[in-house]
Design a protein around this motif. Sequence first.
Motif, short mmCIF file in Angstrom:
data_model
loop_
_atom_site.label_atom_id
_atom_site.label_comp_id
_atom_site.label_asym_id
_atom_site.label_seq_id
_atom_site.Cartn_x
_atom_site.Cartn_y
_atom_site.Cartn_z
N SER A 2 9.40 2.49 -0.91
CA SER A 2 8.06 1.95 -0.76
C SER A 2 7.21 3.04 -0.12
CB SER A 2 8.09 0.70 0.12
OG SER A 2 6.79 0.27 0.40
N VAL A 3 6.11 3.43 -0.77
CA VAL A 3 5.24 4.49 -0.28
C VAL A 3 3.81 3.96 -0.24
CG1 VAL A 3 4.37 6.82 -0.71
CG2 VAL A 3 6.72 6.25 -1.33
N ASP A 31 -8.10 -5.48 1.33
CA ASP A 31 -8.05 -4.01 1.24
C ASP A 31 -6.65 -3.47 0.97
OD1 ASP A 31 -10.82 -3.76 1.62
OD2 ASP A 31 -10.58 -3.84 3.80
N ARG A 32 -5.86 -4.24 0.20
CA ARG A 32 -4.48 -3.83 -0.12
C ARG A 32 -4.20 -3.99 -1.61
NH1 ARG A 32 -1.88 -2.08 3.27
NH2 ARG A 32 -1.06 -2.47 5.26
N LEU A 33 -3.59 -2.94 -2.18
CA LEU A 33 -3.19 -2.93 -3.58
C LEU A 33 -1.70 -2.60 -3.67
CD1 LEU A 33 -6.11 -0.80 -5.08
CD2 LEU A 33 -5.87 -3.28 -5.16
N ARG A 34 -1.11 -2.95 -4.81
CA ARG A 34 0.31 -2.67 -5.02
C ARG A 34 0.53 -2.23 -6.47
NH1 ARG A 34 5.59 -5.93 -3.28
NH2 ARG A 34 6.96 -5.26 -4.96
N VAL A 35 1.40 -1.23 -6.62
CA VAL A 35 1.85 -0.77 -7.93
C VAL A 35 3.37 -0.83 -7.90
CG1 VAL A 35 1.99 1.17 -9.53
CG2 VAL A 35 -0.13 0.75 -8.28
N ASP A 36 3.94 -1.49 -8.91
CA ASP A 36 5.40 -1.56 -9.01
C ASP A 36 5.91 -0.52 -9.98
OD1 ASP A 36 5.84 -3.82 -7.26
OD2 ASP A 36 4.98 -5.08 -8.83
N PHE A 37 6.96 0.18 -9.59
CA PHE A 37 7.60 1.18 -10.47
C PHE A 37 9.00 0.74 -10.80
CE2 PHE A 37 4.32 3.77 -8.44
CZ PHE A 37 3.81 4.43 -9.54
N ASP A 43 -14.65 1.14 -1.84
CA ASP A 43 -13.98 1.11 -0.53
C ASP A 43 -12.67 1.89 -0.58
OD1 ASP A 43 -15.99 -0.45 0.47
OD2 ASP A 43 -14.78 -2.26 0.71
N THR A 44 -12.28 2.42 0.56
CA THR A 44 -10.97 3.03 0.72
C THR A 44 -10.00 1.91 1.08
OG1 THR A 44 -11.91 5.12 1.43
CG2 THR A 44 -9.60 4.71 2.01
N VAL A 45 -8.94 1.79 0.29
CA VAL A 45 -7.96 0.73 0.48
C VAL A 45 -6.56 1.33 0.52
CG1 VAL A 45 -9.43 -1.01 -0.63
CG2 VAL A 45 -7.77 0.26 -2.00
N VAL A 46 -5.59 0.54 0.95
CA VAL A 46 -4.21 1.00 1.03
C VAL A 46 -3.47 0.59 -0.24
CG1 VAL A 46 -2.04 0.82 2.29
CG2 VAL A 46 -4.20 0.82 3.54
N LEU A 47 -2.90 1.59 -0.92
CA LEU A 47 -2.08 1.35 -2.10
C LEU A 47 -0.62 1.51 -1.70
CD1 LEU A 47 -1.55 1.05 -5.18
CD2 LEU A 47 -1.71 3.55 -5.30
N THR A 48 0.20 0.53 -2.02
CA THR A 48 1.62 0.61 -1.78
C THR A 48 2.33 0.67 -3.12
OG1 THR A 48 1.41 -0.65 0.27
CG2 THR A 48 3.61 -0.47 -0.66
N ALA A 49 3.06 1.77 -3.34
CA ALA A 49 3.87 1.92 -4.55
C ALA A 49 5.28 1.48 -4.20
CB ALA A 49 3.85 3.37 -5.02
N VAL A 50 5.81 0.54 -4.99
CA VAL A 50 7.11 -0.04 -4.68
C VAL A 50 8.04 0.16 -5.87
CG1 VAL A 50 8.34 -2.15 -4.08
CG2 VAL A 50 6.04 -1.76 -3.20
N GLY A 51 9.23 0.64 -5.61
CA GLY A 51 10.26 0.81 -6.63
C GLY A 51 11.60 0.41 -6.06
N GLN A 52 12.64 0.59 -6.85
CA GLN A 52 13.98 0.23 -6.39
C GLN A 52 14.40 1.16 -5.26
OE1 GLN A 52 16.79 -0.18 -9.55
NE2 GLN A 52 18.42 -0.88 -8.21
#
Length: 166
Positions: free
Chosen positions: A125-126, A160-166, A113-122
């Motif tokens: 947020s993208v 359908d949501r993912l998150r990556v922390d930087f 599936d196509t899902v939304v990835l949110t990259a979060v850092g200090q």
Amino acid sequence: MSDAPTFSASTWGPQGRVTVGVHCGSDSSRTRYVQATVSAVVRHLVASQPIEPGQRIDAMALDWQQTDISRLRRGYLDDPAEAAGMVATRRIPPGTTLTESMVRKPWMVKRGDTVVLTAVGQGFSVSRNVEALDNGGLGSTIRLKTENNQILQGRVTGQDRLRVDF
């Protein structure tokens, strides 16, 4: 000794047949050894009706049973929150003791599936669309593929949501 002794322990010790040293009377230097059976009865969850693979488990499908822990070698669930709302991984007949391996979290992200990835850092947020490479329930970490075929890992945070922390 007419009454069988009752034992309680905060941790699981020996189970089954054991030898116990007993001091009788005022002469505590004399010890007699007797055979005893140690067991503990626990309250655990069982299926109250047939549960099919992929079926979401609700509280109506659960019941309580008490069993000697020595008969529960594969483990057991003893909290309704561990089973209610979960999905069965296999067929569970009525009366079967529920174990961790029989249930899983419902998939919130499905492979392909196509899902939304949110990259979060200090301070930033993208978000962008990516392809999920694994199935995943809330809180699980799965692989994903970006538009430029980069493979990353993200944590499932919602449908359908993912998150990556930087």
